[in-house]
Write an enzyme that holds these catalytic residues in place. Structure first.
Site, PDB file in Angstrom:
ATOM      1  N   ARG A   1      16.314 -28.533 -36.413  1.00 40.04           N
ATOM      2  CA  ARG A   1      16.583 -28.869 -38.005  1.00 40.04           C
ATOM      3  C   ARG A   1      17.613 -28.085 -38.735  1.00 40.04           C
ATOM      4  O   ARG A   1      18.093 -26.788 -37.598  1.00 40.04           O
ATOM      5  CB  ARG A   1      15.151 -28.474 -38.956  1.00 40.04           C
TER       6      ARG A   1
ATOM      7  N   GLU B   1      12.174 -30.404 -24.990  1.00 38.85           N
ATOM      8  CA  GLU B   1      13.699 -30.973 -25.990  1.00 38.85           C
ATOM      9  C   GLU B   1      14.539 -29.551 -25.574  1.00 38.85           C
ATOM     10  O   GLU B   1      14.526 -28.531 -25.978  1.00 38.85           O
ATOM     11  CB  GLU B   1      13.642 -30.999 -26.844  1.00 38.85           C
TER      12      GLU B   1
ATOM     13  N   GLN C   1      12.785 -27.427 -27.242  1.00 40.04           N
ATOM     14  CA  GLN C   1      11.806 -27.759 -28.089  1.00 40.04           C
ATOM     15  C   GLN C   1      10.514 -28.044 -27.713  1.00 40.04           C
ATOM     16  O   GLN C   1       9.894 -29.008 -26.921  1.00 40.04           O
ATOM     17  CB  GLN C   1      11.647 -28.317 -29.259  1.00 40.04           C
TER      18      GLN C   1
ATOM     19  N   HIS D   1      17.878 -33.983 -36.702  1.00 42.60           N
ATOM     20  CA  HIS D   1      18.385 -34.506 -35.587  1.00 42.60           C
ATOM     21  C   HIS D   1      19.616 -35.198 -35.591  1.00 42.60           C
ATOM     22  O   HIS D   1      19.330 -37.303 -35.432  1.00 42.60           O
ATOM     23  CB  HIS D   1      17.127 -35.413 -34.726  1.00 42.60           C
TER      24      HIS D   1
ATOM     25  N   HIS E   1      14.752 -36.916 -26.221  1.00 39.81           N
ATOM     26  CA  HIS E   1      14.022 -36.720 -26.833  1.00 39.81           C
ATOM     27  C   HIS E   1      12.256 -37.434 -27.192  1.00 39.81           C
ATOM     28  O   HIS E   1      11.982 -38.336 -27.244  1.00 39.81           O
ATOM     29  CB  HIS E   1      13.866 -37.223 -28.351  1.00 39.81           C
ATOM     30  N   THR E   2      12.593 -38.092 -25.152  1.00 36.29           N
ATOM     31  CA  THR E   2      11.132 -38.555 -23.860  1.00 36.29           C
ATOM     32  C   THR E   2      10.469 -37.874 -24.668  1.00 36.29           C
ATOM     33  O   THR E   2      10.122 -36.457 -24.724  1.00 36.29           O
ATOM     34  CB  THR E   2      11.431 -38.525 -23.181  1.00 36.29           C
ATOM     35  N   TYR E   3       8.771 -38.782 -25.225  1.00 35.64           N
ATOM     36  CA  TYR E   3       7.578 -38.417 -25.430  1.00 35.64           C
ATOM     37  C   TYR E   3       7.195 -38.303 -23.845  1.00 35.64           C
ATOM     38  O   TYR E   3       7.064 -39.819 -23.196  1.00 35.64           O
ATOM     39  CB  TYR E   3       6.953 -38.953 -26.390  1.00 35.64           C
TER      40      TYR E   3
ATOM     41  N   ASP F   1       5.278 -27.103 -32.086  1.00 35.18           N
ATOM     42  CA  ASP F   1       6.696 -28.011 -32.649  1.00 35.18           C
ATOM     43  C   ASP F   1       7.922 -26.569 -32.331  1.00 35.18           C
ATOM     44  O   ASP F   1       7.976 -26.014 -33.507  1.00 35.18           O
ATOM     45  CB  ASP F   1       6.397 -27.996 -33.544  1.00 35.18           C
TER      46      ASP F   1
END
Length: 340
Positions: A72, A304, A277, A97, A172-174, A238
């Site tokens: 952000r 991240e 993150q 992002h 940004h992989t989950y 987060d």
């Protein structure tokens, strides 16, 4: 018009033990298959079977590289060299992002794709001055390499060509080490090599403070189950962790270790970035993914590695400004292994 003619495609890296599918759309990891302690394979990343949902904006940043600035930027504004820049507000009241059409929503050029024992793929994107409000032309490359049977490395570089600009790329992989379709990640355990976080305001923007994690639900300096204290954190994790400098390898520092009891898969992450993150998929809500799997809240976790969020507006954070001719470099290693 050249961009219109480029197609979103899938490419594979396969070394016989690990299979990864990556698209030129957002340099996105769509699938990563690794064995568990019994040799059974599972796809451990959230995503979709085809490119259509990605192209149609259905993915909450599944698997992509985000930029020009990850995370952000407060109120979508910053001042650099006396000029104020206004960015798209795409996660009100902030810019998130990279804006409406960040690096995750463009087609990158494939400049090299190697097979063999250490397969790799290199993507390149040229971001023009003024794109999503950011100053200056920059040239960006991202190379994914399978460096050993169960290790993947990502090297990201960016060079501003004519103006100073903030640059902060993140992957940004989950992850869900039980398999993408196995429910939530609250039973995963995590250790994070960070004794401080950057606490946030009500809009998830760091306040500028650097806070010790000791005695708080953010303390993962020793391995802890993710679900054990998540209810003490409104909405879920987060937050940006300030990575400590210890335990280095190949010029990178240990950022996190995630362990999954049901599959015994372990994921270690190494990086040269100052922050990470830790995000527990709090906003994922009924997304229909691969093979019809429905991803709910906490279906995956993101790690991240990054510069600190909103660093461009926080003089006490490590700077994310890169000068023309300088090179931004950000590397990560994802190492899978089997626990007991």
């Amino acid at each position: 018009m050249a961009d219109e003619r480029k197609k979103a495609e899938l490419f594979e890296l396969d070394n016989g033990t690990m299979r990864v599918k990556i698209s030129n759309w957002g340099a996105t990891i769509t699938s990563l298959c690794v064995p568990d302690s019994d040799g059974n394979y599972a796809d451990v990343v959230l995503g979709f079977d085809s490119m259509e949902p990605y192209l149609n904006g259905m993915a909450p940043y599944f698997g992509c590289i985000v930029g020009r600035v990850a995370n952000r930027i407060k109120d979508g504004k910053f001042t650099l060299n006396g000029v104020q820049y206004n960015l798209p507000i795409n996660k009100s009241p902030n810019s998130l992002h990279g804006g409406h059409k960040g690096f995750d929503k463009v087609i990158w050029d494939v400049v090299e794709h190697k097979t063999g024992e250490n397969p790799s793929i290199t993507f390149k994107y040229f971001c023009r001055d003024g794109e999503e409000g950011y100053p200056g032309d920059i040239s960006v490359t991202a190379t994914y390499t399978l460096t050993s049977t169960t290790t993947m490395r990502l090297d990201m570089e960016a060079i501003p060509e004519n103006k100073a600009t903030p640059i902060n790329l993140a992957q940004h992989t989950y992850w869900n080490l039980s398999g993408h379709n196995s429910g939530d990640i609250l039973d995963h355990s995590i250790q994070i090599w960070a004794s401080h976080i950057t606490p946030v305001d009500s809009n998830t923007v760091p306040t500028g403070e650097i806070m010790p994690v000791k005695g708080t639900p953010f303390d993962f300096t020793v391995q802890e189950k993710i679900g054990s204290r998540i209810q003490e954190v409104p909405g879920g994790y987060d937050h940006n962790y300030v990575l400590d400098c210890g335990d280095g390898r190949d010029g990178l520092k240990h950022a996190a270790k995630v362990t999954n009891p049901s599959s015994s898969r372990v994921l270690d992450i190494w990086t040269n970035a100052p922050g990470m993150q830790f995000y527990t998929g709090n906003y994922v809500n009924g997304v229909v993914g691969k093979s019809g799997a429905v991803y709910g809240k906490h279906a995956g976790l993101c790690l991240e590695t990054q510069g600190f969020p909103n660093a461009i507006n926080q003089p006490n954070f490590p700077s994310v400004v890169v000068q023309p001719g300088e090179k931004y470099k950000h590397s990560m290693v994802f190492e899978f292994s089997k626990g007991c």
